[in-house]
Design a protein around this motif. Structure first.
Motif, PDB file in Angstrom:
ATOM      1  N   LYS B   4     -32.704  13.977  -0.517  1.00 39.83           N
ATOM      2  CA  LYS B   4     -31.347  13.480  -0.727  1.00 39.83           C
ATOM      3  C   LYS B   4     -31.331  12.787  -2.093  1.00 39.83           C
ATOM      4  O   LYS B   4     -32.166  11.922  -2.363  1.00 39.83           O
ATOM      5  CB  LYS B   4     -31.000  12.489   0.381  1.00 39.83           C
ATOM      6  CG  LYS B   4     -29.581  11.971   0.336  1.00 39.83           C
ATOM      7  CD  LYS B   4     -29.329  11.056   1.526  1.00 39.83           C
ATOM      8  CE  LYS B   4     -28.193  10.085   1.274  1.00 39.83           C
ATOM      9  NZ  LYS B   4     -28.259   8.951   2.218  1.00 39.83           N
ATOM     10  N   ILE B   5     -30.384  13.189  -2.915  1.00 39.02           N
ATOM     11  CA  ILE B   5     -30.344  12.690  -4.287  1.00 39.02           C
ATOM     12  C   ILE B   5     -29.058  11.907  -4.505  1.00 39.02           C
ATOM     13  O   ILE B   5     -27.975  12.376  -4.143  1.00 39.02           O
ATOM     14  CB  ILE B   5     -30.458  13.862  -5.286  1.00 39.02           C
ATOM     15  CG1 ILE B   5     -31.871  14.460  -5.176  1.00 39.02           C
ATOM     16  CG2 ILE B   5     -30.148  13.416  -6.704  1.00 39.02           C
ATOM     17  CD1 ILE B   5     -32.010  15.796  -5.811  1.00 39.02           C
ATOM     18  N   GLU B   6     -29.204  10.729  -5.084  1.00 34.76           N
ATOM     19  CA  GLU B   6     -28.033   9.902  -5.384  1.00 34.76           C
ATOM     20  C   GLU B   6     -28.130   9.406  -6.824  1.00 34.76           C
ATOM     21  O   GLU B   6     -29.075   8.699  -7.172  1.00 34.76           O
ATOM     22  CB  GLU B   6     -27.958   8.706  -4.443  1.00 34.76           C
ATOM     23  CG  GLU B   6     -27.828   9.099  -2.983  1.00 34.76           C
ATOM     24  CD  GLU B   6     -27.649   7.887  -2.067  1.00 34.76           C
ATOM     25  OE1 GLU B   6     -27.155   8.070  -0.954  1.00 34.76           O
ATOM     26  OE2 GLU B   6     -28.018   6.775  -2.498  1.00 34.76           O
ATOM     27  N   VAL B   7     -27.152   9.796  -7.611  1.00 33.73           N
ATOM     28  CA  VAL B   7     -27.152   9.414  -9.028  1.00 33.73           C
ATOM     29  C   VAL B   7     -25.874   8.645  -9.326  1.00 33.73           C
ATOM     30  O   VAL B   7     -24.782   9.097  -8.948  1.00 33.73           O
ATOM     31  CB  VAL B   7     -27.218  10.663  -9.939  1.00 33.73           C
ATOM     32  CG1 VAL B   7     -27.209  10.262 -11.407  1.00 33.73           C
ATOM     33  CG2 VAL B   7     -28.440  11.498  -9.604  1.00 33.73           C
ATOM     34  N   ASP B   8     -26.019   7.517  -9.995  1.00 28.46           N
ATOM     35  CA  ASP B   8     -24.843   6.759 -10.433  1.00 28.46           C
ATOM     36  C   ASP B   8     -25.019   6.360 -11.895  1.00 28.46           C
ATOM     37  O   ASP B   8     -25.981   5.661 -12.246  1.00 28.46           O
ATOM     38  CB  ASP B   8     -24.647   5.516  -9.556  1.00 28.46           C
ATOM     39  CG  ASP B   8     -24.208   5.895  -8.146  1.00 28.46           C
ATOM     40  OD1 ASP B   8     -23.046   6.303  -7.984  1.00 28.46           O
ATOM     41  OD2 ASP B   8     -25.063   5.824  -7.230  1.00 28.46           O
ATOM     42  N   ALA B  73     -26.409  14.906  -3.600  1.00 36.89           N
ATOM     43  CA  ALA B  73     -26.844  16.241  -3.193  1.00 36.89           C
ATOM     44  C   ALA B  73     -27.891  16.141  -2.101  1.00 36.89           C
ATOM     45  O   ALA B  73     -28.672  15.176  -2.055  1.00 36.89           O
ATOM     46  CB  ALA B  73     -27.429  17.003  -4.390  1.00 36.89           C
ATOM     47  N   SER B  74     -27.896  17.137  -1.226  1.00 39.31           N
ATOM     48  CA  SER B  74     -29.007  17.251  -0.284  1.00 39.31           C
ATOM     49  C   SER B  74     -29.550  18.671  -0.389  1.00 39.31           C
ATOM     50  O   SER B  74     -28.785  19.618  -0.610  1.00 39.31           O
ATOM     51  CB  SER B  74     -28.541  16.948   1.139  1.00 39.31           C
ATOM     52  OG  SER B  74     -27.579  17.890   1.531  1.00 39.31           O
ATOM     53  N   LEU B  75     -30.846  18.788  -0.305  1.00 33.86           N
ATOM     54  CA  LEU B  75     -31.442  20.117  -0.464  1.00 33.86           C
ATOM     55  C   LEU B  75     -32.788  20.176   0.241  1.00 33.86           C
ATOM     56  O   LEU B  75     -33.353  19.140   0.615  1.00 33.86           O
ATOM     57  CB  LEU B  75     -31.609  20.485  -1.928  1.00 33.86           C
ATOM     58  CG  LEU B  75     -32.728  19.808  -2.721  1.00 33.86           C
ATOM     59  CD1 LEU B  75     -33.064  20.658  -3.936  1.00 33.86           C
ATOM     60  CD2 LEU B  75     -32.292  18.415  -3.163  1.00 33.86           C
TER      61      LEU B  75
END
Lengths: 260, 260, 260, 260
Positions: B4-8, B73-75
Motif C-alpha cells: 500500500k503506497i501513500e504519497v503526499d 495505490a495498492s498493488l
C-alpha cells in the motif's frame, strides 16, 4: 525534388565485430522513398531493426576483414518551405509522451547548463522567432571548421571553442532550444547541395504541434534533405556504430538531383 | 508481496507553472496494480500522458499558489528472485530496437568515458556475473551520503567523489553496464523496506533477452519494488519536473506491506 | 584614504586542524600599513610565513575546539586613479619571470578554453581598452547572485551559468585576460564601500610594465582597496584554508574610513 | 653519472611569433652543469629570463619563417638513491611559503576532486610509503600509450581513460599527492635511458623537509635525470610555448652517458 543517393563505405575489421548501421532513408510523408537497397560484402546476414521511435531503420551486421557497404536509393522529397519564424511554441501539457524526452538534456546537449545564457540572449522572443534567432546566432558566432571536433565534443565544448562541424552546430541548436523549453531532436540526413557531400546532421524542433526541420549550418536547403533517423543527440543517429575497432579505408556519399 | 503506497507532496508555486508528475505505479506483469488515485488540490485539470517507452504514466498539471498532491495505490508485487549472476549477456544483433538506446551514454551516465576502467576492472567476467561484480564494487567503494550530490551530479562526478545517493549509485551502475556493452536503464520505484522511506532509483539491465532489476545501493529488496517509470537517466524518471520555480514545503512517501 | 579594518572570525574545529590564514594587509607602496595585529584565541602558537611571490603574509595555526580570530589594522591607501583604457599591453619578451605564470590557465581559470571567444569578442581592441571591454562585458552579462556558486565553480561554470559572486567575476576577468595574452592574477582585498562588507576578490592585470587593479564587479572603488595577497586563482588567495573540517559560527569584516 | 645532451628542434612560423623556451638544464646541487649552449638560427636576439621559482632558466625568442634551435650541454648528475618509502611527511606549518602553492589544485591536476579516492585507496599509509603506493598504482592501472592524450588532458581525463604519456602519469602523481596533503610539483627533465629519447616529465614531492624525485612511469632511472624546470603542472614546464602558430618539422633529443 527527385533525389538519387549512392553511398559506398569501405571498412576493415581485424576481429569479428558487431556494427550498427543507420544509413537507410526513412519512409516519411514528406519524403517518398522509391526503391532502395542496402548490400554488404564481407559480413554475415544483415539484421534489420526499426528505430526506437518508429522513425528510420537500423541494421545490425557482424563483420570481419574487409567489408564493403553499398546503399542505393531514389526518392521524392516534397517538403513545403515553412516560415519557422511565425510558428508558436506548443503548450507543455500538449506535448505527446514521445515528444517529452526531447526537452531533456542529453550526453552531448547539456541544455540544463544553458538556461541563463538562453534566457539572456533570446528571452525576449517566442516560438519560431526564438528558434530562428538561435540558428542565426550559431551561424554568426560559430566557425565551421572540418576536423575541429571529435566524437567526444559536447555542446559546452563547442560553445567555448566557437568551432565545429554540422554535428556540433546541431548539438548547439538542440541544446539552446531545450534550454528554452522547446523540444528538439537531432536528425541525420542526406543533403542535396551539401559540399563536400557527406552525411549531414540537422535538427527538428517541435513548434505548433509538429516537428520542423532547421539546419543551423545553412549549408544545404531544407527542401533537399532526405532524413535517415532521429534521436536525442549524435549517439542516437550515428550512421555507423562499431562495437570494437574498425578502420575506414574509403567513404563516398553522393546525392544527385534527377529533376529540375 | 501486497503493498500500500501513500504519497503526499506539499508544494508552492509563486507563478503559474507547468509541472510533470511521474509518481503513479506502472501496470506491469510482475506488479499487479489494484486501484490507485492521483489527486491534486491547487492545480488546473490534470492531463495524463503515457511514457515514451510505453512503461509508466506521466501527468501534466499547471499550478499556482499552494498545491497538494496526493497519491494512493495498492498493488501485489509477484517478482520471483532471479540469480542475476547466472544470466548470459544477449548478442548485440538480438537487441530489439527499443533496447538499443540504453547502450548509449546519456547526460548523467557518460558510459563512453568508462570503457577502459570497466574493461580493466570487470573485463574477465561475463553477463550477469559482470553485473553483480559492478554492483558489489559500487556498494564497496561508494559511500551513501544524503545531501552529497545534486541534480547536476553525473556518473563522473560520483565516481570521483566516491559519494552519492540512490540516484548516483544507479547512474554508476547504468554507466558501467553500458560501457561493457550491456543495455541498462534507470528505474524509479517505491521500495518496501527503504529507510527512510522516499522515492528510490534503481537499474534494469538487459540480460538473456529481458530486463532484470538491480539495486546497487542494496538498501531494499528487489521483491518489494513497485516500479514507476524507466528512462536513460535521472532526468527521464524524475518524480516531478518543474518548468519554473517551486518550493517544497512537505513531502511524505509511505510504503506499507499488507501481507506477511 | 585612511582605513581601519576590523575582522572577527569565530570558528569551531572538532579535531586538531591545521589552518592557513591569509587575512593580513600587505605592506605595499600604494597602501601604507600603520599598525596591525593578528590574534587568535584557541590555537597553538601562530607561525607566520611570507607568500610565495613576496606579496602578502600568511600565517599557519593549529586549532582545536572553539577558535576566535581577531585582526585589527590601520593603513593609508594612496593609490592614484589610473585610466586603464589608455595603457598598452607589454611585449611578451619583456615580461619578468615572475609575471609569466600569470599567462597560464589555472584550476579555476581555464584561459586555454576561451581563446576563440575572446578573439571574437574583444579581438579588435588592444591593451587596456581590451581589459576595460572585458570588465564591461562581465558587469553586463553576469548577474551578481550571492550563493550562486561554491568553491568548485570554475570560469567555465560561471560563463555558462551567467551568475556568480566576486570570486567568479574575478575568475572570468583573469581568464579572459590570459586568453588574450595579458597576464592577470587574483587579488584578495578589504574593500571600503563594499556592501555588505566581506572579503573581496579583484584582479590585477599586467599592462605597460606593471600591475593594475581591476574590479569587474564594480562594487567598490579601486582607491579604497587594501590588498591582502595575490595568486593564480581563488585557491591561492583564500583567506582561510582548513586542512580538515571546521565550522564557521560567526564572521565579521568591517572597513571604516577615518578621513574624508 | 656524466651526461651529454644534444637537442635539435626544427620549426616553422608563418607569422612573427613569440616563443618561450624552457630546454636549458638547471644548475642545481645534484646536477653540476659543465658548459652548455643554446643557439637559434632564425630568430631575433634571445632574451633569457629566470624562472618564477628561481629554478631553471627560460628564454624568449621572436621568430618568423624557418627556425632551428640547438642546445648542447654536458653535466654530472650526482644524485644519491633515496629510499622514498621511509621518509616522513612534513608538518603543514613547517612548509616554507614557496612550497605551499604545490598543495593546491592546478589546471591539469584537480587534486580537490580526488580526496575521497586517495583517502580510500592510500589512507592507511603515511609519508613516503603513501607516495610509493601511489606511484605503484599509477604504473599498474595506467597504460602508457603514445598519442593517447593531448595538451588539454587533465588528471581527471587520464584517471578515467586509464591511458596517457609521461605528462599524464606525472599529473596523476602530483594530483594524488596534493589530495593527500603532500606538496608535489611537475618537473621537466632530460632522462638517460628513456626510450625513445624525448623530453620527460616527472614529479617532485615534499617529504622530510625537502623535494624528492619520483617517476611514476618507471621508464628511466632517477639517477640519470637532468632537471630543466619545475612548476604546478605541464603548462609551467612546457619545453616550448608558442604564442601563435608554429609547425614542428623535426625534433631530436639525445642523452648520452659518457662514463660507466
Amino acid at each position: 525534388m527527385q533525389l538519387k543517393i549512392e553511398v559506398d563505405l569501405d571498412y576493415h575489421f581485424v576481429e569479428e565485430t558487431d556494427v550498427l548501421l543507420a544509413i537507410e532513408v526513412a519512409q516519411l510523408a514528406d519524403q517518398l522513398l522509391g526503391e532502395d537497397l542496402l548490400s554488404v560484402a564481407g559480413s554475415g546476414p544483415l539484421r534489420p531493426i526499426g528505430a526506437e521511435d518508429g522513425i528510420g531503420r537500423r541494421t545490425w551486421m557482424r563483420a570481419q576483414g574487409p567489408c564493403r557497404i553499398s546503399y542505393r536509393a531514389s526518392l521524392v522529397v516534397d517538403r513545403p518551405a515553412v516560415a519557422i519564424a511565425g510558428l508558436p511554441a506548443s503548450n507543455l501539457p500538449d506535448l505527446p509522451a514521445v515528444v517529452v524526452p526531447y526537452l531533456w538534456p542529453s550526453r552531448y546537449c547539456e541544455g540544463d547548463r544553458f538556461e541563463a545564457f538562453v534566457e539572456k540572449t533570446f528571452g525576449s522572443l517566442q516560438g519560431g522567432a526564438k528558434i530562428e534567432a538561435m540558428a542565426d546566432w550559431i551561424r554568426h558566432e560559430m566557425d565551421y571548421v572540418i576536423g575541429s571536433s571529435d566524437a567526444s565534443t559536447t555542446a559546452v565544448d563547442a560553445f567555448l571553442s566557437r568551432r565545429g562541424v554540422c554535428r556540433d552546430f546541431a548539438h548547439l541548436m538542440a541544446t539552446f532550444s531545450r534550454a528554452a523549453g522547446i523540444p528538439a531532436r537531432l536528425v541525420s540526413a542526406y543533403a542535396w547541395g551539401l559540399k563536400p557531400p557527406d552525411f549531414h546532421a540537422v535538427v527538428e524542433v517541435w513548434l505548433d504541434g509538429g516537428w520542423h526541420l532547421v539546419d543551423p549550418t545553412g549549408l544545404a536547403p531544407i527542401e533537399g534533405l532526405a532524413r535517415i533517423c532521429v534521436g536525442r543527440d549524435a549517439t542516437d543517429i550515428a550512421f555507423m556504430t562499431i562495437f570494437g575497432v574498425g578502420t575506414m579505408r574509403a567513404q563516398s556519399v553522393q546525392v544527385a538531383r534527377l529533376d529540375g
